[in-house]
Write a protein that holds these residues in place. Structure first.
Motif, PDB file in Angstrom:
ATOM      1  N   LEU A 154       0.843  -1.201   0.000  1.00  5.63           N
ATOM      2  CA  LEU A 154       0.000   0.000   0.000  1.00  5.63           C
ATOM      3  C   LEU A 154       0.878   1.251   0.000  1.00  5.63           C
ATOM      4  O   LEU A 154       0.629   2.209  -0.736  1.00  5.63           O
ATOM      5  N   LYS A 155       1.931   1.224   0.818  1.00  2.00           N
ATOM      6  CA  LYS A 155       2.852   2.379   0.848  1.00  2.00           C
ATOM      7  C   LYS A 155       3.518   2.556  -0.512  1.00  2.00           C
ATOM      8  O   LYS A 155       3.646   3.674  -1.010  1.00  2.00           O
ATOM      9  N   ASP A 156       3.944   1.448  -1.098  1.00  2.00           N
ATOM     10  CA  ASP A 156       4.618   1.536  -2.399  1.00  2.00           C
ATOM     11  C   ASP A 156       3.683   2.040  -3.489  1.00  2.00           C
ATOM     12  O   ASP A 156       4.128   2.571  -4.499  1.00  2.00           O
ATOM     13  N   GLU A 157       2.377   1.858  -3.281  1.00  2.00           N
ATOM     14  CA  GLU A 157       1.402   2.386  -4.242  1.00  2.00           C
ATOM     15  C   GLU A 157       1.042   3.838  -3.918  1.00  2.00           C
ATOM     16  O   GLU A 157       0.221   4.436  -4.602  1.00  2.00           O
ATOM     17  N   GLY A 158       1.620   4.359  -2.856  1.00  2.00           N
ATOM     18  CA  GLY A 158       1.326   5.750  -2.493  1.00  2.00           C
ATOM     19  C   GLY A 158      -0.019   5.925  -1.810  1.00  2.00           C
ATOM     20  O   GLY A 158      -0.579   7.020  -1.785  1.00  2.00           O
ATOM     21  N   VAL A 159      -0.555   4.835  -1.249  1.00  2.00           N
ATOM     22  CA  VAL A 159      -1.859   4.916  -0.593  1.00  2.00           C
ATOM     23  C   VAL A 159      -1.691   5.599   0.765  1.00  2.00           C
ATOM     24  O   VAL A 159      -0.845   5.207   1.562  1.00  2.00           O
ATOM     25  N   GLU A 160      -2.511   6.620   1.011  1.00  2.00           N
ATOM     26  CA  GLU A 160      -2.425   7.335   2.286  1.00  2.00           C
ATOM     27  C   GLU A 160      -3.547   6.966   3.230  1.00  2.00           C
ATOM     28  O   GLU A 160      -3.392   7.011   4.446  1.00  2.00           O
ATOM     29  N   THR A 161      -4.704   6.637   2.655  1.00  2.00           N
ATOM     30  CA  THR A 161      -5.880   6.392   3.484  1.00  2.00           C
ATOM     31  C   THR A 161      -6.581   5.125   3.025  1.00  2.00           C
ATOM     32  O   THR A 161      -6.780   4.933   1.820  1.00  2.00           O
ATOM     33  N   ILE A 162      -6.953   4.272   3.985  1.00  2.00           N
ATOM     34  CA  ILE A 162      -7.798   3.132   3.635  1.00  2.00           C
ATOM     35  C   ILE A 162      -9.006   3.115   4.567  1.00  2.00           C
ATOM     36  O   ILE A 162      -9.007   3.757   5.623  1.00  2.00           O
ATOM     37  N   PHE A 163     -10.048   2.419   4.139  1.00  2.00           N
ATOM     38  CA  PHE A 163     -11.298   2.379   4.889  1.00  2.00           C
ATOM     39  C   PHE A 163     -11.586   0.919   5.216  1.00  2.00           C
ATOM     40  O   PHE A 163     -11.516   0.069   4.322  1.00  2.00           O
ATOM     41  N   GLY A 164     -11.872   0.624   6.482  1.00  2.00           N
ATOM     42  CA  GLY A 164     -12.061  -0.788   6.778  1.00  2.00           C
ATOM     43  C   GLY A 164     -12.704  -1.078   8.103  1.00  2.00           C
ATOM     44  O   GLY A 164     -13.148  -0.170   8.836  1.00  2.00           O
ATOM     45  N   TYR A 165     -12.750  -2.379   8.365  1.00  2.00           N
ATOM     46  CA  TYR A 165     -13.384  -2.890   9.582  1.00  2.00           C
ATOM     47  C   TYR A 165     -12.702  -4.214   9.903  1.00  2.00           C
ATOM     48  O   TYR A 165     -12.679  -5.109   9.062  1.00  2.00           O
ATOM     49  N   PRO A 166     -12.140  -4.339  11.122  1.00  2.00           N
ATOM     50  CA  PRO A 166     -11.367  -5.553  11.405  1.00  2.00           C
ATOM     51  C   PRO A 166     -12.239  -6.771  11.690  1.00  2.00           C
ATOM     52  O   PRO A 166     -13.434  -6.655  11.917  1.00  2.00           O
ATOM     53  N   GLY A 167     -11.625  -7.925  11.684  1.00  2.00           N
ATOM     54  CA  GLY A 167     -12.294  -9.183  11.986  1.00  2.00           C
ATOM     55  C   GLY A 167     -11.255 -10.289  11.960  1.00  2.00           C
ATOM     56  O   GLY A 167     -10.102 -10.055  11.568  1.00  2.00           O
ATOM     57  N   GLY A 168     -11.660 -11.486  12.360  1.00  2.00           N
ATOM     58  CA  GLY A 168     -10.736 -12.590  12.562  1.00  2.00           C
ATOM     59  C   GLY A 168      -9.706 -12.794  11.470  1.00  2.00           C
ATOM     60  O   GLY A 168      -8.501 -12.870  11.725  1.00  2.00           O
ATOM     61  N   SER A 169     -10.156 -12.841  10.220  1.00  2.00           N
ATOM     62  CA  SER A 169      -9.257 -13.218   9.126  1.00  2.00           C
ATOM     63  C   SER A 169      -8.238 -12.148   8.761  1.00  2.00           C
ATOM     64  O   SER A 169      -7.288 -12.421   8.027  1.00  2.00           O
ATOM     65  N   VAL A 170      -8.482 -10.915   9.211  1.00  2.97           N
ATOM     66  CA  VAL A 170      -7.555  -9.836   8.833  1.00  2.97           C
ATOM     67  C   VAL A 170      -6.776  -9.301  10.040  1.00  2.97           C
ATOM     68  O   VAL A 170      -6.147  -8.250   9.958  1.00  2.97           O
ATOM     69  N   LEU A 171      -6.820 -10.045  11.143  1.00  4.50           N
ATOM     70  CA  LEU A 171      -6.162  -9.525  12.355  1.00  4.50           C
ATOM     71  C   LEU A 171      -4.653  -9.357  12.170  1.00  4.50           C
ATOM     72  O   LEU A 171      -4.062  -8.403  12.683  1.00  4.50           O
ATOM     73  N   HIS A 172      -4.023 -10.267  11.419  1.00  7.37           N
ATOM     74  CA  HIS A 172      -2.579 -10.107  11.173  1.00  7.37           C
ATOM     75  C   HIS A 172      -2.313  -8.797  10.430  1.00  7.37           C
ATOM     76  O   HIS A 172      -1.354  -8.081  10.719  1.00  7.37           O
ATOM     77  N   ILE A 173      -3.159  -8.497   9.466  1.00  4.11           N
ATOM     78  CA  ILE A 173      -2.963  -7.264   8.683  1.00  4.11           C
ATOM     79  C   ILE A 173      -3.200  -6.040   9.582  1.00  4.11           C
ATOM     80  O   ILE A 173      -2.451  -5.059   9.537  1.00  4.11           O
ATOM     81  N   TYR A 174      -4.250  -6.110  10.409  1.00  2.00           N
ATOM     82  CA  TYR A 174      -4.508  -4.987  11.320  1.00  2.00           C
ATOM     83  C   TYR A 174      -3.351  -4.783  12.295  1.00  2.00           C
ATOM     84  O   TYR A 174      -3.033  -3.658  12.667  1.00  2.00           O
ATOM     85  N   ASP A 175      -2.726  -5.897  12.691  1.00  2.00           N
ATOM     86  CA  ASP A 175      -1.581  -5.767  13.600  1.00  2.00           C
ATOM     87  C   ASP A 175      -0.418  -5.059  12.898  1.00  2.00           C
ATOM     88  O   ASP A 175       0.270  -4.218  13.481  1.00  2.00           O
TER      89      ASP A 175
END
Lengths: 575, 164
Positions: A13-34
């Motif tokens: 995401l950083k390499d794509e120049g993304v500054e803002t993302i929109f989301g909602y956490p849950g079990g399957s994405v906890l590693h990414i949220y961490d």
């Protein structure tokens, strides 16, 4: 650099120049949220429902041209996102939606929060990926952004099983900068021979018109469109999606066309001998009955998507390419030559158009007693000086806003045109405000639409988004009521929204400012106050005339020349 | 309405096949047969698809297929000289005097009997779809136990080819 799958997602995401993302956490994405938690470059906006995340990312994308990014969990997280993905798909909005998935070993076992995300999203997205090996993750992320933002843009779904983002498995990371895909290489330049043919046809025209669509906005081709229209001196009309690409205040602009388009725009389409369609897709709400569509016109169609060409209406000169590139090529050829449009310099064509315009198809009956929705939008334009990002929900208020807020700049009018998604307006406005801090952003909505994503008022509080919400409250699903009045002999089946909340109190309970306006004479001052409160979200409950209908109108099955006019237009009332 | 044979190369990836089949059902296009297998390049699958439709619908089908990200290349085989073949395995009840009759018919159609039991044959037959239809029709209906057809695959005649 050695990274885990979760870190690869964030680093990509950083390499794509993304500054803002929109989301909602849950079990399957906890590693990414961490992984997100341990960095500061990518800002995460926590929404209250995944549909809100997708619409917010969509609003972000529409108002900037940059891809919107969404992060949601598997199962219900993904299914809640589907409406937003479909909304972006039909309007060709670049978006990358990252969905968590159950661990690879559990796929297909009906595991907790498992759903076939790629299967469900396939028909409503530009492309889908299921990541099978962590080694593929970086390349898939690059491909997702590349596909989402090039050619005819659209949402791309990347489904990531939980084991792929395991923080304990680290692999070397390098972001693939130079991506080539043998199966995907969108064209950019239009075919020069076709372009020359188009120019020849334009010069022979006696009654030409440009029909401009959302593709002009998406391709940032507004400047080229304005140059071409000025160079040729011809009229231009726009679809709902294209509003703002050509300044509405310019006299060569005939207003929107289609079902609730301007009379002069639709009549000019009907009588035109050469139609130049630019980044538009001949949608049924635009064409009316296909058999009656532009019966006398030779059609030039410029579009980046070959499958848009001759899909609904067969065209004479198709030009596949980026709208901006093709328009610039046309301009160059025109400027190199010294030809003029034959005939009498279009004088008689403009005379006919002015006569249609003289009918004043947008006239409405003004009232001192009750606020007319048209008046509310006109007041909004006055108070904001036309300089506003305006999102909309779906229904009568959307049409009134499209007709009466005269957009002079592209990317300012943000609405769900293709899918017609109620609930879009508020979360989309959040995305716009995130992208444009300090700029005025308003959402025009109805009491039915706003309740579909009302929970996002909490998101606005958490992230300090000072939106201005203009609720056109008529107590009805206005557009449904209008159709029931016109086509079902006034049997208002379930279109009356009984038991509405007190919106002012509701807004206050979310920690925002609520206002109610009932009198036309109070409206301007109230709106001014709302916009003066620069740091606060203000929710204006504007009580409007419950019986007002959207005019003019082409009823289903009729042609552009068979518009029904408002009673006020027929009588020449106040405009 | 014309019959078209579309030959296409696509990335040999999960979901590629369902992208194609989902496209046909989502847009209401008809598929008569669909036949897919990997090629000499393991990263590519080749699909042969038969559809009958009007020319304008066919134009949309090819455009929509080309739009799919996984589709690398496609061609309309029926546009030029081409060869099409389909294979059929057919199980036929073969008893008493019919055993000889069915064997004779299979030979006329250049079929091969590849399984024999006391009261049945399995015949393997290759040809264009019409020939296979014709064979099925000459066998008395109550003798046909099971028909398995692969769907059409095809290739252009001469040097014209669908390769990368």
């Amino acid at each position: 650099m050695e990274l885990s799958g979760a870190e690869i997602v964030v680093q990509a995401l950083k390499d794509e120049g993304v500054e803002t993302i929109f989301g909602y956490p849950g079990g399957s994405v906890l590693h990414i949220y961490d992984a997100l938690f341990q960095q500061d470059d990518v800002k995460h906006v926590l929404v209250r429902h995944e549909q809100g995340a997708t619409h917010a990312a969509d609003g972000y994308a529409r108002s900037t041209g940059k891809p919107g990014v969404v992060l949601v969990t598997s199962g219900p997280g993904a299914t809640n996102a589907i409406t937003g993905i479909a909304t972006a798909h039909l309007d060709s909005i670049p978006m990358v939606v990252l969905t968590g998935q159950v661990p690879s070993a559990l796929i297909g076992t009906d595991a907790f929060q498992e759903v076939d995300t790629t299967g469900i999203s396939r028909p409503c997205s530009k492309h889908t990926f299921l990541v099978k090996r962590v080694e593929d993750l970086a390349e898939i992320m690059r491909k997702a952004f590349y596909i989402a933002t090039t050619g005819r843009p659209g949402p791309v779904v990347v489904d990531i099983p939980k084991d792929i983002t395991d923080p304990n498995i680290k692999i070397p990371y390098e972001y693939p900068r130079n991506l080539k895909m043998r199966s995907y290489s969108p064209v950019k330049k239009g075919h020069l021979g076709q372009i020359k043919k188009a120019v020849d046809l334009i010069y022979k025209a006696k009654r030409p018109i440009i029909y401009s669509g959302g593709g002009v906005v998406i391709d940032n081709a507004s400047g080229s469109l304005v140059d071409l229209v000025k160079e040729l001196g011809i009229p231009v009309t726009s679809t709902l999606m294209g509003l703002g690409a050509y300044p509405a205040s310019d006299p060569q602009f005939l207003g929107m066309l289609g079902m609730h388009g301007n009379y002069e725009a639709n009549m000019a389409m009907h009588e035109a001998d050469v139609l130049i369609a630019i980044g538009a897709r001949f949608d049924d709400r635009v064409t009316g009955h296909i058999a009656h569509f532009c019966p006398q016109a030779k059609i030039i169609h410029i579009d980046i998507d070959p499958s848009s060409i001759s899909k609904n209406v067969s065209v004479d000169i198709p030009i596949v390419g980026s709208v901006k590139d093709v328009l610039n090529d046309i301009l160059r050829i025109i400027r190199e030559g010294d030809r003029k449009i034959e005939d009498d310099g279009l004088t008689s064509w403009w005379e006919r158009i002015e006569a249609w315009r003289g009918l004043g198809c947008l006239r409405y009956e003004q009232s001192d007693e009750v606020i007319k929705p048209q008046f509310a939008i006109e007041t909004l334009h006055k108070v904001t000086g036309g300089d506003l990002y305006l999102t909309s929900d779906v229904g009568q208020h959307q049409m009134f806003a499209a007709q009466f807020y005269k957009f002079d700049k592209p990317r300012r009018w943000i609405n769900s045109g293709g899918l017609g998604t109620m609930g879009f307006g508020l979360p989309a406005a959040m995305g716009v405000q995130m992208a444009h801090p300090g700029k005025p952003v308003a959402c025009v909505t109805g009491e039915a639409s706003i309740l579909m994503c009302i929970q996002e008022l909490a998101t606005c509080k958490q992230h300090g988004l000072p939106l201005k919400i203009m609720l056109m409250n008529n107590g009805y699903m206005g557009m449904v009521r209008q159709w029931q009045e016109m086509f079902y002999e006034g049997r208002y089946s379930h279109s009356y929204v009984d038991a509405l909340p007190d919106f002012v109190e509701l807004t206050k309970s979310f920690g925002h400012v609520g206002m109610r306006v009932t009198k036309p004479s109070d409206l301007e001052a109230a709106m001014q106050e709302a916009f003066d409160r620069k740091d606060e979200l203000v929710f204006m409950d504007i009580v409007i005339d419950p019986t007002e209908n959207v005019y003019p109108m082409i009823e289903a099955g009729k042609g552009h020349h068979e518009m029904a006019m408002s009673p006020a237009s027929k009588q020449g009332g106040q405009q | 309405m014309n019959r078209h044979i579309i030959s296409l190369l696509m990335e040999n990836e999960a979901g590629a096949l369902s992208n194609v089949s989902a496209l046909f059902s989502a847009r209401g296009y008809n598929i008569e047969s669909l036949c897919v297998a990997p090629t000499d390049d393991p990263s590519l699958s080749r699909m042969t698809l038969v559809t009958t439709c009007s020319e304008s619908v066919f134009e949309q089908i090819t455009k929509q297929l080309n739009k799919l990200i996984d589709v690398v290349k496609l061609m309309d085989l029926s546009e030029g000289d081409h060869i099409e073949r389909e294979m059929m395995l057919i199980k036929i009840r073969a008893e008493k005097e019919m055993r000889e009759e069915i064997k004779r018919l299979a030979e006329i159609f250049r079929g091969k009997i590849i399984d024999v039991s006391d009261n049945s044959y399995v015949i393997e037959m290759t040809g264009d779809s019409d020939k296979l239809d014709a064979f099925v029709h000459v066998i008395p209906e109550d003798h046909v136990i099971e028909v398995v057809r692969t769907g059409v695959s095809g290739i252009a005649r001469g040097v014209k080819s669908l390769t990368l």
